[in-house]
Write an enzyme that holds these catalytic residues in place. Structure first.
Site, mmCIF file in Angstrom:
data_model
loop_
_atom_site.group_PDB
_atom_site.id
_atom_site.type_symbol
_atom_site.label_atom_id
_atom_site.label_comp_id
_atom_site.label_asym_id
_atom_site.label_seq_id
_atom_site.Cartn_x
_atom_site.Cartn_y
_atom_site.Cartn_z
ATOM 1 C CE1 TYR A 164 -4.011 2.082 0.661
ATOM 2 C CE2 TYR A 164 -2.676 3.121 2.380
ATOM 3 C CZ TYR A 164 -3.807 3.103 1.588
ATOM 4 O OH TYR A 164 -4.737 4.106 1.702
ATOM 5 C CE LYS A 168 -3.656 4.897 -1.612
ATOM 6 N NZ LYS A 168 -4.686 5.348 -2.592
#
Length: 296
Positions: A164, A168
Site C-alpha cells: 500500500y 501511494k
C-alpha cells in the site's frame, strides 16, 4: 449555482466510504457522476453486492445525475470503459477522482507476491489506467481536473503496508509528472491524503466510537474545490486532512548540504555527517493513532 455545474466526473471506488461521500458531494455541486465500484471486499474479493447502484440512487434522490459502472480500474480496457461511461452518458469527461483501493496488510517478511501485486494493480496501475484514457479527451477539450488519492502510508511510512505504501508513494510521483505534462493543456493534477473512519481504518478503533473528525465526508469539500474551475492555480500539489483541517505537504526537497572541496572520503563523511546532516534527519512513520493502545 454549484462549483461543478455542467461538468462530468468519474469517481472510482465510490460505492462506500470516502469515495461515496466524494461522489455525493460532486453531484451536490452540479456534476454528473459516474459511480465506479466493483463491489468487492476490503481485500479485493467479490461479494455480489452493488454499492455503485445504491450510491447512484442516493444521488438521484437528491436531484442529481449519476450512472453506475462496475469495471475494475486494474484492467486497462476496463478503465477505458469507466471513462467511456461518462462520455456515453454525459457527452464529456471533466473530472477524474482516483479513489479505488484495497488493502492486504502484512509485514514484509510475511507478504506474498500476490498480496503485493493485487494492491499495486488497483492503486498504482489503476490510477495510471483511468488517467491514460481520460487525459487525451481532456487535452482535446482544453480542460480537466484529476485528483489522485495518496496516503501518509506512502508519504511517511506505515508498519505492515509495504504494498500500500509503495503504491501511494508512486501515485505521488505520477501526480508530479502528470502536472508537468498536462498543465499546459488546462488540466490540473493534484493528490490528496484523506482521512476518515471507513472499512480500511475501522480496525484502528477496536470497536470504540470514532471521533467526529473522522467522518469520511469531511474529505469531499476539498476534492470538490480541486475539481472546480476556480482551482486552476493549484497543480502538482499534495494535500491532506488532519482532524478538521486541510493540510499541504511539502514534497521531498533538499534541506541541507554537506560540501567539501574535491569530495569526501568515507571516514570524513563519518566524522562530519552527524554535525551537518544528522541534525536534519526526519522522523519516519505516521505516528501513533489516538486510540491505539487504549483498552476502553
Amino acid at each position: 449555482m454549484g462549483l461543478l455545474d455542467g461538468r462530468a466526473a468519474v469517481v472510482t471506488g465510490a460505492g462506500r466510504g470516502i469515495g461515496r461521500d466524494i461522489a455525493r458531494c460532486l453531484a451536490a455541486e452540479g456534476a454528473r457522476v459516474v459511480v465506479n465500484d466493483v463491489g468487492v471486499s476490503l481485500g479485493g474479493e467479490g461479494t455480489g453486492e452493488d454499492p455503485a447502484a445504491a450510491v447512484c440512487a442516493e444521488i438521484e434522490a437528491g436531484g442529481g445525475a449519476a450512472v453506475p459502472n462496475h469495471d475494475s480500474v486494474s484492467d486497462f480496457e476496463g478503465a477505458g470503459r469507466i471513462i467511456a461511461s461518462a462520455v456515453d452518458a454525459f457527452g464529456r469527461i471533466d473530472i477524474v477522482v482516483n479513489n479505488a483501493g484495497i488493502v492486504r496488510d502484512r509485514t514484509l517478511v510475511k507478504m506474498d507476491e500476490s498480496d503485493y501485486d493485487a494492491v499495486i494493480a488497483v492503486h498504482q496501475k489503476g490510477t495510471f489506467n483511468t488517467v491514460r484514457h481520460a487525459a487525451p479527451l481532456m487535452k482535446e477539450a482544453g480542460y480537466g481536473r484529476i485528483i489522485n488519492m495518496t496516503s501518509s502510508a506512502g508519504l511517511r511510512g506505515n508498519f505492515g503496508q509495504t504494498n500500500y505504501g509503495a503504491a501511494k508513494a508512486a501515485i505521488m510521483g505520477m501526480t508530479f509528472v502528470w502536472a508537468l505534462e498536462l498543465g499546459r493543456y488546462g488540466i490540473t493534477v493534484n493528490a490528496m491524503a484523506p482521512a476518515g473512519f471507513t472499512r480500511m481504518t475501522e480496525g484502528l478503533y477496536a470497536g470504540a466510537e470514532p471521533p467526529a473528525d473522522q467522518d469520511p465526508a469531511l474529505n469531499a469539500p476539498l476534492v470538490a474545490f480541486l475539481a472546480s474551475e476556480g482551482a486552476s492555480y493549484v497543480n502538482g500539489q499534495v494535500l491532506g486532512r488532519t482532524g478538521f483541517a486541510y493540510t499541504l505537504f511539502q514534497t521531498p526537497r533538499q534541506i541541507a548540504s554537506m560540501w567539501h572541496e574535491g569530495g569526501w572520503t568515507p571516514s570524513e563523511v563519518a566524522e562530519h555527517f552527524g554535525e551537518v546532516l544528522g541534525q536534519h534527519l526526519q522522523p519516519v512513520g505516521m505516528g501513533e493513532h489516538p486510540l491505539l493502545g487504549q483498552k476502553n
